[in-house]
Motif scaffolding. Structure first.
Motif, mmCIF file in Angstrom:
data_model
loop_
_atom_site.group_PDB
_atom_site.id
_atom_site.type_symbol
_atom_site.label_atom_id
_atom_site.label_comp_id
_atom_site.label_asym_id
_atom_site.label_seq_id
_atom_site.Cartn_x
_atom_site.Cartn_y
_atom_site.Cartn_z
ATOM 1 N N LYS A 6 0.833 -1.208 0.000
ATOM 2 C CA LYS A 6 0.000 0.000 0.000
ATOM 3 C C LYS A 6 0.868 1.258 0.000
ATOM 4 O O LYS A 6 0.573 2.221 -0.697
ATOM 5 C CB LYS A 6 -0.932 0.002 1.205
ATOM 6 N N VAL A 7 1.931 1.229 0.780
ATOM 7 C CA VAL A 7 2.852 2.375 0.834
ATOM 8 C C VAL A 7 3.494 2.567 -0.530
ATOM 9 O O VAL A 7 3.540 3.687 -1.051
ATOM 10 C CB VAL A 7 3.928 2.167 1.926
ATOM 11 N N TRP A 8 4.003 1.488 -1.117
ATOM 12 C CA TRP A 8 4.651 1.607 -2.422
ATOM 13 C C TRP A 8 3.674 2.108 -3.478
ATOM 14 O O TRP A 8 4.015 2.974 -4.290
ATOM 15 C CB TRP A 8 5.265 0.275 -2.869
ATOM 16 N N SER A 9 2.467 1.596 -3.477
ATOM 17 C CA SER A 9 1.459 2.038 -4.434
ATOM 18 C C SER A 9 1.200 3.542 -4.295
ATOM 19 O O SER A 9 1.124 4.266 -5.282
ATOM 20 C CB SER A 9 0.172 1.254 -4.224
ATOM 21 N N TYR A 10 1.088 4.000 -3.074
ATOM 22 C CA TYR A 10 0.802 5.415 -2.805
ATOM 23 C C TYR A 10 1.934 6.313 -3.313
ATOM 24 O O TYR A 10 1.696 7.273 -4.030
ATOM 25 C CB TYR A 10 0.582 5.621 -1.309
ATOM 26 N N ASP A 26 12.001 6.094 3.812
ATOM 27 C CA ASP A 26 11.855 7.161 4.809
ATOM 28 C C ASP A 26 10.555 7.041 5.586
ATOM 29 O O ASP A 26 10.482 7.397 6.760
ATOM 30 C CB ASP A 26 11.916 8.541 4.144
ATOM 31 N N CYS A 27 9.521 6.535 4.926
ATOM 32 C CA CYS A 27 8.215 6.407 5.573
ATOM 33 C C CYS A 27 8.298 5.514 6.807
ATOM 34 O O CYS A 27 7.785 5.867 7.871
ATOM 35 C CB CYS A 27 7.202 5.849 4.586
ATOM 36 N N VAL A 49 -1.577 9.488 6.628
ATOM 37 C CA VAL A 49 -1.295 10.879 7.020
ATOM 38 C C VAL A 49 0.215 11.124 6.971
ATOM 39 O O VAL A 49 0.681 12.138 6.432
ATOM 40 C CB VAL A 49 -1.863 11.196 8.422
ATOM 41 N N VAL A 50 0.991 10.200 7.513
ATOM 42 C CA VAL A 50 2.449 10.318 7.479
ATOM 43 C C VAL A 50 2.936 10.336 6.026
ATOM 44 O O VAL A 50 3.766 11.176 5.648
ATOM 45 C CB VAL A 50 3.117 9.183 8.285
ATOM 46 N N LEU A 51 2.418 9.451 5.206
ATOM 47 C CA LEU A 51 2.801 9.407 3.785
ATOM 48 C C LEU A 51 2.455 10.705 3.069
ATOM 49 O O LEU A 51 3.274 11.240 2.318
ATOM 50 C CB LEU A 51 2.082 8.253 3.083
ATOM 51 N N THR A 56 4.097 15.652 0.460
ATOM 52 C CA THR A 56 3.939 17.108 0.411
ATOM 53 C C THR A 56 5.269 17.799 0.668
ATOM 54 O O THR A 56 5.635 18.741 -0.048
ATOM 55 C CB THR A 56 2.890 17.570 1.449
ATOM 56 N N ASP A 57 6.005 17.342 1.674
ATOM 57 C CA ASP A 57 7.323 17.921 1.966
ATOM 58 C C ASP A 57 8.265 17.773 0.775
ATOM 59 O O ASP A 57 9.008 18.692 0.439
ATOM 60 C CB ASP A 57 7.952 17.263 3.197
ATOM 61 N N PHE A 58 8.222 16.618 0.125
ATOM 62 C CA PHE A 58 9.075 16.397 -1.047
ATOM 63 C C PHE A 58 8.743 17.411 -2.138
ATOM 64 O O PHE A 58 9.640 18.052 -2.691
ATOM 65 C CB PHE A 58 8.880 14.973 -1.578
ATOM 66 N N HIS A 59 7.464 17.572 -2.445
ATOM 67 C CA HIS A 59 7.072 18.498 -3.518
ATOM 68 C C HIS A 59 7.406 19.940 -3.149
ATOM 69 O O HIS A 59 7.855 20.704 -3.998
ATOM 70 C CB HIS A 59 5.592 18.340 -3.854
#
Length: 142
Positions: A6-10, A26-27, A49-51, A56-59
């Motif tokens: 799920k994390v990778w997909s997101y 990093d997640c 929420v963490v993801l 958002t921080d990356f962008h």
């Protein structure tokens, strides 16, 4: 491991491949660091929420970087009239000159430079922002 797919997909849908791989790792680090902020809400909700915050921080960080690079490349707003890069940074402190050279000439990333200078990425970005402002004005920081 249970939520890795799920994390990778997101992240893979929202970021370039290399950035997605970095953020994927990093997640899980962030989850461990922020485990105290989890207040028994559904884990998957907290994970997203963490993801979302990491993406958002990356962008945001890459928009700032792109803004400065675009300004430096803009012929309408030259950083220094008729000067090459070395001429521009020679009047700056050795640390600032080295930082700018490593970033622009040698291609070091913010993350690599932050580790090298033993700073957080936020602190390094502030330092870069100040250096770029001085560079654009053609002012010495000594």
């Amino acid at each position: 491991e249970r939520h890795a797919d799920k994390v990778w997909s997101y992240v893979s849908k929202r970021l370039p491949k290399q950035a997605a791989e970095d953020l994927f790792q990093d997640c899980f680090v962030k989850l461990v660091e922020k485990k105290d902020s989890w207040k028994n809400q559904p884990f998957l909700l907290w994970l997203y929420v963490v993801l979302r915050n990491l993406v958002t921080d990356f962008h945001r960080s890459h928009q700032v970087e792109k803004k400065y690079l675009d300004k430096m490349a803009d012929p309408e707003e030259p950083i220094g009239e008729g000067s090459d890069f070395q001429d521009l940074v020679q009047n700056m402190s050795p640390d600032t000159s080295k930082l700018l050279t490593e970033f622009f000439k040698e291609g070091w990333s913010y993350k690599e430079l932050a580790a090298r200078y033993e700073l957080t990425e936020v602190s390094l970005r502030k330092r870069m922002s100040r250096a770029l402002a001085l560079l654009k004005k053609g002012v010495s920081d000594e």
